[in-house]
Design an enzyme around this catalytic site. Sequence first.
Site, PDB file in Angstrom:
ATOM      1  N   GLU A  35       0.842  -1.199   0.000  1.00 48.38           N
ATOM      2  CA  GLU A  35       0.000   0.000   0.000  1.00 48.38           C
ATOM      3  C   GLU A  35       0.881   1.254   0.000  1.00 48.38           C
ATOM      4  OE1 GLU A  35      -2.110  -0.853   3.572  1.00 48.38           O
ATOM      5  OE2 GLU A  35      -2.906  -2.717   2.743  1.00 48.38           O
ATOM      6  N   GLU A  66      -4.751  -6.542   2.996  1.00 51.36           N
ATOM      7  CA  GLU A  66      -3.565  -7.349   3.292  1.00 51.36           C
ATOM      8  C   GLU A  66      -3.730  -8.804   2.883  1.00 51.36           C
ATOM      9  OE1 GLU A  66      -4.819  -5.075   5.262  1.00 51.36           O
ATOM     10  OE2 GLU A  66      -3.200  -3.631   5.531  1.00 51.36           O
ATOM     11  N   GLN A  88       2.141  -2.314   6.024  1.00 49.90           N
ATOM     12  CA  GLN A  88       2.506  -0.976   6.505  1.00 49.90           C
ATOM     13  C   GLN A  88       2.930  -0.966   7.973  1.00 49.90           C
ATOM     14  OE1 GLN A  88      -0.477   1.987   5.669  1.00 49.90           O
ATOM     15  NE2 GLN A  88       0.521   2.532   3.752  1.00 49.90           N
ATOM     16  N   PHE A  89       2.187  -1.671   8.825  1.00 44.88           N
ATOM     17  CA  PHE A  89       2.513  -1.746  10.250  1.00 44.88           C
ATOM     18  C   PHE A  89       2.203  -3.162  10.747  1.00 44.88           C
ATOM     19  CE2 PHE A  89       2.003   2.804   9.780  1.00 44.88           C
ATOM     20  CZ  PHE A  89       2.996   3.329  10.594  1.00 44.88           C
ATOM     21  N   ASP A  90       2.929  -3.575  11.783  1.00 43.27           N
ATOM     22  CA  ASP A  90       2.780  -4.909  12.366  1.00 43.27           C
ATOM     23  C   ASP A  90       1.339  -5.280  12.683  1.00 43.27           C
ATOM     24  OD1 ASP A  90       2.595  -3.134  14.719  1.00 43.27           O
ATOM     25  OD2 ASP A  90       4.780  -3.166  14.610  1.00 43.27           O
ATOM     26  N   PHE A  92      -1.291  -4.517  11.282  1.00 43.95           N
ATOM     27  CA  PHE A  92      -2.148  -4.684  10.110  1.00 43.95           C
ATOM     28  C   PHE A  92      -1.963  -6.045   9.441  1.00 43.95           C
ATOM     29  CE2 PHE A  92      -1.825   0.194   9.241  1.00 43.95           C
ATOM     30  CZ  PHE A  92      -2.451   0.437  10.458  1.00 43.95           C
ATOM     31  N   HIS A 135       0.026  -0.162  15.876  1.00 39.53           N
ATOM     32  CA  HIS A 135       1.196   0.296  15.133  1.00 39.53           C
ATOM     33  C   HIS A 135       2.514  -0.046  15.837  1.00 39.53           C
ATOM     34  CE1 HIS A 135      -1.933   2.672  13.222  1.00 39.53           C
ATOM     35  NE2 HIS A 135      -1.083   3.043  12.288  1.00 39.53           N
TER      36      HIS A 135
END
Length: 338
Positions: A35, A66, A88-90, A92, A135
Site C-alpha cells: 500500500e 492485506e 505498513q505496520f505490524d 495490520f 502500530h
Amino acid sequence: MSDAGGIQRIPMAKAINLGLRRSMERDNKVLLMGEDIGKLGGVFRVTDGLQKDFGTTRVVDTPLAESGIIGTAIGLALAGYRPVCEIQFDGFIFPAYDQITTQLAKLHYRSRGALELPVVIRVPFGGGIGAVEHHSESPEALFAHTAGLRVVSPANPADAFTMIQQAIASPDPVLFLEPKARYWDKAEVDVTAGDQALDLGGVGGLHTARVVRPGTDVTIAAYGPTVATAMAAAGVAEQEGHSVEVLDLRSISPIDFDTIADSVRRTGRLVVAHEAPVFFGAGAEIAARISEQCFYSLEAPVLRVGGFHAPYPVANIEEDYLPNLDRVLHAVDAVLAH
C-alpha cells in the site's frame, strides 16, 4: 540506477532500499507489492524511488487489502516470480494471517517439495515511535510457531542491506521484521557488496547469530530493536565491573541455538531480551532449550526481559512497557547475584 559505490554511512531504511534495488537489478522476477509503496515510497519511505526506476509493473501499489496482497503474492510465486510484500505496520498483518499460515507456510510441504514459495513479507515492527494502537506490536512468536515460515530481523543497517537480499534469494517464505524505531539509525554499509552479500554464508547465513560484543560474566541474547538496548546495558555493566557478552540472534525461526549455547558455556548466565510479551514468547523457547542443553554450565536461572502480557499501551506510557535499559540491567544484576 544504483547509488554511488563504496562504504556509505546510511540509515537502516536506506540500506533496505538499496538491498531491494540490488535484488531487483539482479533478478527481473523480483517485484514489490504494498500500500502506497510506489509514488509515495511507503509510509517509512523504504521503497522511495523504486517505482520511478523499475516501473509500475514491478513496484505495485495495491488496494488496502492485506489478505489480497499475500494471496496474490502466493499466485505470483507459483508462476515463477519473487514477490516482496510490504505490510505498513505490524498490527495490520492479521487480516493476512490466514493466507500466511494456512497457505503460504504449508504449500511446499503439501506439494511434497514440488512447489517453492519465495515470498518475502516486510513488516515494520515493535514500538518506541509514539504511535497509536495497532502500530507497535511484536507478533514474531505467532509466526515463528508456524512451521514452514522463516522469521528474521536485522538490528543494524549493514545487516539490513545483506539480509533483505538473502531473504529474497531464499526459496522459502520469509517474514522480514524491520525494527521501525531503528529505521533512522545510521552506520557504515558496503553498498558495493552486491552479489557478495549472498556469498556471506549464502542464504543459510541469514539464520546465523552473531557475537556483537564479547564478554565473560553474562550473555544477553536479543534481536531487532533490543540489540541496541542490550549493547547499552553491557556498556553500563562494564563500568560496574561486569563483562557482558551480547548476541544478536538475527533469526527467530530458525534460532541459532549453537551460538547461544557456546556463549552460555563461557559465561554461565543468560538474559534474553525482546519487546514482545515474555508469555509464550521467543525468550521462553530459548530459556527452555538452553536449560536443557547447558544445565551443567548455568550458574543461574535463565531470565527473560520483555513486554507484559497486555495489549500494547498508549504512546505516553509505552516506555514503561518496553524492555528498557534499567530492566535489562536489573536482570543482569539478578543473574550475577547467584
